[in-house]
Design an enzyme around this catalytic site. Structure first.
Site, PDB file in Angstrom:
ATOM      1  N   CYS A 104       0.809  -1.231   0.000  1.00  0.00           N
ATOM      2  CA  CYS A 104       0.000   0.000   0.000  1.00  0.00           C
ATOM      3  C   CYS A 104       0.839   1.277   0.000  1.00  0.00           C
ATOM      4  CB  CYS A 104      -0.948   0.000   1.184  1.00  0.00           C
ATOM      5  SG  CYS A 104      -1.990  -1.454   1.211  1.00  0.00           S
ATOM      6  N   HIS A 146      -3.664   6.866   2.901  1.00  0.00           N
ATOM      7  CA  HIS A 146      -4.000   5.540   2.376  1.00  0.00           C
ATOM      8  C   HIS A 146      -5.374   5.149   2.913  1.00  0.00           C
ATOM      9  CE1 HIS A 146      -3.969   1.438   1.241  1.00  0.00           C
ATOM     10  NE2 HIS A 146      -3.770   0.961   2.448  1.00  0.00           N
ATOM     11  N   ASN A 178     -10.131  -0.846   0.161  1.00  0.00           N
ATOM     12  CA  ASN A 178      -8.676  -0.669   0.112  1.00  0.00           C
ATOM     13  C   ASN A 178      -8.170  -1.173  -1.237  1.00  0.00           C
ATOM     14  OD1 ASN A 178      -5.907  -0.877   0.386  1.00  0.00           O
ATOM     15  ND2 ASN A 178      -5.959  -1.861   2.395  1.00  0.00           N
TER      16      ASN A 178
HETATM   17  N1  ACO Z   1     -17.881  -9.747   9.413  1.00  0.00           N
HETATM   18  C1  ACO Z   1     -18.260 -10.077  10.659  1.00  0.00           C
HETATM   19  N2  ACO Z   1     -17.381 -10.386  11.628  1.00  0.00           N
HETATM   20  C2  ACO Z   1     -16.078 -10.368  11.314  1.00  0.00           C
HETATM   21  C3  ACO Z   1     -15.617 -10.051  10.022  1.00  0.00           C
HETATM   22  C4  ACO Z   1     -16.584  -9.732   9.056  1.00  0.00           C
HETATM   23  N3  ACO Z   1     -16.243  -9.406   7.792  1.00  0.00           N
HETATM   24  N4  ACO Z   1     -14.267 -10.109  10.022  1.00  0.00           N
HETATM   25  C5  ACO Z   1     -13.888 -10.451  11.249  1.00  0.00           C
HETATM   26  N5  ACO Z   1     -14.978 -10.630  12.041  1.00  0.00           N
HETATM   27  C6  ACO Z   1     -15.021 -10.998  13.440  1.00  0.00           C
HETATM   28  C7  ACO Z   1     -13.793 -11.750  13.868  1.00  0.00           C
HETATM   29  O1  ACO Z   1     -13.938 -13.139  13.589  1.00  0.00           O
HETATM   30  C8  ACO Z   1     -13.760 -11.474  15.354  1.00  0.00           C
HETATM   31  O2  ACO Z   1     -14.676 -12.332  15.984  1.00  0.00           O
HETATM   32  P1  ACO Z   1     -14.323 -12.991  17.427  1.00  0.00           P
HETATM   33  O3  ACO Z   1     -14.157 -11.804  18.345  1.00  0.00           O
HETATM   34  O4  ACO Z   1     -15.507 -13.832  17.696  1.00  0.00           O
HETATM   35  O5  ACO Z   1     -13.042 -13.740  17.218  1.00  0.00           O
HETATM   36  C9  ACO Z   1     -14.314 -10.063  15.460  1.00  0.00           C
HETATM   37  O6  ACO Z   1     -15.009  -9.806  14.224  1.00  0.00           O
HETATM   38  C10 ACO Z   1     -13.248  -8.992  15.649  1.00  0.00           C
HETATM   39  O7  ACO Z   1     -12.190  -9.196  14.710  1.00  0.00           O
HETATM   40  P2  ACO Z   1     -10.948  -8.235  14.655  1.00  0.00           P
HETATM   41  O8  ACO Z   1     -10.028  -8.704  13.572  1.00  0.00           O
HETATM   42  O9  ACO Z   1     -10.364  -8.090  16.011  1.00  0.00           O
HETATM   43  O10 ACO Z   1     -11.655  -6.867  14.225  1.00  0.00           O
HETATM   44  P3  ACO Z   1     -11.027  -5.432  14.137  1.00  0.00           P
HETATM   45  O11 ACO Z   1     -11.865  -4.498  14.897  1.00  0.00           O
HETATM   46  O12 ACO Z   1      -9.544  -5.429  14.410  1.00  0.00           O
HETATM   47  O13 ACO Z   1     -11.219  -5.055  12.591  1.00  0.00           O
HETATM   48  C11 ACO Z   1      -9.920  -4.981  10.541  1.00  0.00           C
HETATM   49  C12 ACO Z   1     -10.599  -5.861  11.600  1.00  0.00           C
HETATM   50  C13 ACO Z   1     -11.009  -4.169   9.865  1.00  0.00           C
HETATM   51  C14 ACO Z   1      -9.232  -5.876   9.537  1.00  0.00           C
HETATM   52  C15 ACO Z   1      -8.906  -4.021  11.208  1.00  0.00           C
HETATM   53  O14 ACO Z   1      -8.101  -4.757  12.089  1.00  0.00           O
HETATM   54  C16 ACO Z   1      -8.006  -3.296  10.208  1.00  0.00           C
HETATM   55  O15 ACO Z   1      -8.453  -2.448   9.458  1.00  0.00           O
HETATM   56  N6  ACO Z   1      -6.712  -3.566  10.234  1.00  0.00           N
HETATM   57  C17 ACO Z   1      -5.702  -2.835   9.424  1.00  0.00           C
HETATM   58  C18 ACO Z   1      -5.804  -3.087   7.950  1.00  0.00           C
HETATM   59  C19 ACO Z   1      -4.688  -2.316   7.251  1.00  0.00           C
HETATM   60  O16 ACO Z   1      -4.417  -1.166   7.538  1.00  0.00           O
HETATM   61  N7  ACO Z   1      -3.963  -2.930   6.346  1.00  0.00           N
HETATM   62  C20 ACO Z   1      -2.765  -2.264   5.836  1.00  0.00           C
HETATM   63  C21 ACO Z   1      -2.768  -2.038   4.450  1.00  0.00           C
HETATM   64  S1  ACO Z   1      -3.295  -3.423   3.497  1.00  0.00           S
HETATM   65  C22 ACO Z   1      -2.010  -3.811   2.427  1.00  0.00           C
HETATM   66  O17 ACO Z   1      -0.875  -3.458   2.579  1.00  0.00           O
HETATM   67  C23 ACO Z   1      -2.351  -4.748   1.249  1.00  0.00           C
END
Ligand code: ACO
Length: 338
Positions: free
Chosen positions: A122, A265, A295
């Site tokens: 990214c 980003h 993204n």
């Molecule tokens: N729908 C419903 N529930 C979901 C989903 C979904 N799509 N995805 C995950 N969950 C659930 C998980 O299973 C988990 O359930 P559990 O508590 O029973 O285990 C719960 O939701 C919480 O999951 P988390 O992963 O802790 O959720 P979080 O609040 O951290 O959000 C996310 C996840 C959106 C991916 C976030 O962590 C994020 O944006 N991270 C950074 C992404 C990023 O910046 N990437 C960098 C660039 S990408 C690149 O370089 C290609």
């Protein structure tokens, strides 16, 4: 680990045209909820994403890139013959080789260009802009096409709700040119780049390349799709994007109060909100379009820049802060005068 671009002083090269291309097909959160166990409420509240674009099976990354490039070239008033350098930032190249930039060259007929790709996930577009500036500032090239383009739908595991809801396809491009004026519009005041290869495991596509070729035995595990530790990635993204922004502002001799618009980003609205808060920039000065596209990795910043410019959200003379974070981990930030 952290390196400041040595040519960060105001330089005589600038962005003279922008363009973007998003595939027509829209996939909404409602559509996603028919594929995996998710909901519009979860995706919107955790990420801010409402829908994303998905390229057609006949479209490769170079097709998206070429469409964006043509618009940037038209805006800049340059022809294919004027382009002397094409850099494509992508993690979804058409093929391992030739480079996607070479395919773009062929599609544009830009026969005078030297062409190569950059892989920094990214952060790729800001890395590519900095590399292009070195060519332009050194005097070895006059006009460059810098593109961020991704067909991330080709790397998505459509059964993994943790990742499949986050990504989309798209491309953005800028034409950069060496200028005879000392302070041309669209100039970059500072550029900061950094990498931390000790954290390669947190965000990766582990299979399909030399470390883990796809075989009949492993294909069912889908190693050639995106694997991400979301929570850890989130924390590192916030820390590094804030640090890089502060460094880029300091090198440019600016403060948060000088910023007219942050072009971040577009991974997660919560990340953008925390960064704006920590930097002390009001939310209305952050550009967000991730609700429409998700993204799109290396494409997010050039697409956002193009939309901000064409919609009038940024105007000539505005101070812009560009900041990115991605797999590697990699991060980068630039301060510009638009
Ligand atoms: N729908 C419903 N529930 C979901 C989903 C979904 N799509 N995805 C995950 N969950 C659930 C998980 O299973 C988990 O359930 P559990 O508590 O029973 O285990 C719960 O939701 C919480 O999951 P988390 O992963 O802790 O959720 P979080 O609040 O951290 O959000 C996310 C996840 C959106 C991916 C976030 O962590 C994020 O944006 N991270 C950074 C992404 C990023 O910046 N990437 C960098 C660039 S990408 C690149 O370089 C290609």
């Amino acid at each position: 680990m952290q390196s400041n671009d040595p040519s960060s002083a105001p330089c005589p090269c600038s962005i003279i045209g922008t363009g973007s291309y998003l595939p027509e097909r829209i996939m909404t959160n409602e559509d996603m909820s028919k594929i995996v166990d998710t909901s519009d409420e979860w995706i919107t509240s955790r990420t801010g994403i409402k829908e994303r674009r998905i390229a057609g099976p006949e479209q490769a990354t170079s097709d998206l890139a070429t469409n964006a490039a043509l618009k940037a070239m038209e805006a800049a008033g340059v022809t294919a013959a004027d382009i002397e350098l094409i850099i494509v930032a992508t993690v979804t190249p058409d093929m391992f080789f030739p480079s996607t930039a070479c395919f773009v060259q062929k599609k544009l007929g830009a026969t005078n260009a030297v062409c190569f790709d950059i892989s920094a996930a990214c952060s790729g577009f800001l890395y590519a802009m900095t590399v292009a500036r070195q060519f332009l500032n050194s005097g070895s090239r006059k006009t460059a096409l810098v593109i961020g383009a991704e067909k991330l739908s080709s790397l998505i595991n459509w059964t993994d709700r943790n990742t499949c809801v986050l990504f989309g396809d798209g491309a953005g491009a800028v034409v950069m040119q060496r200028s005879d004026e000392p302070n041309p519009p669209g100039r970059v005041l500072s550029a900061v780049m950094g990498s931390d290869g000790s954290l390669t495991d947190l965000l990766k596509v582990p299979g399909g390349a030399s470390a883990c070729p796809i075989t009949a035995d492993n294909v069912g595990l889908r190693p050639n799709t995106i694997h991400m530790e979301g929570r850890e990635t989130f924390k590192h993204a916030v820390t590094r994007m804030c640090q890089a922004s502060e460094q880029a502002l300091a090198i440019a001799g600016k403060t948060a109060a000088d910023i007219d618009m942050v072009i971040p980003h577009q991974a997660n609205a919560r990340i953008i909100s925390v960064i704006a808060d920590r930097l002390g920039v009001p939310e209305e000065k952050t550009f967000i379009n991730l609700h429409k596209y998700g993204n799109t990795s290396a494409a997010t910043i050039p697409v956002a820049l193009d939309e901000a410019h064409r919609s009038g959200r940024i105007k000539r003379g505005d101070v812009l802060l560009l900041v990115a974070f991605g797999g590697g981990f990699t991060w980068a930030s630039s301060v510009m005068v638009w």
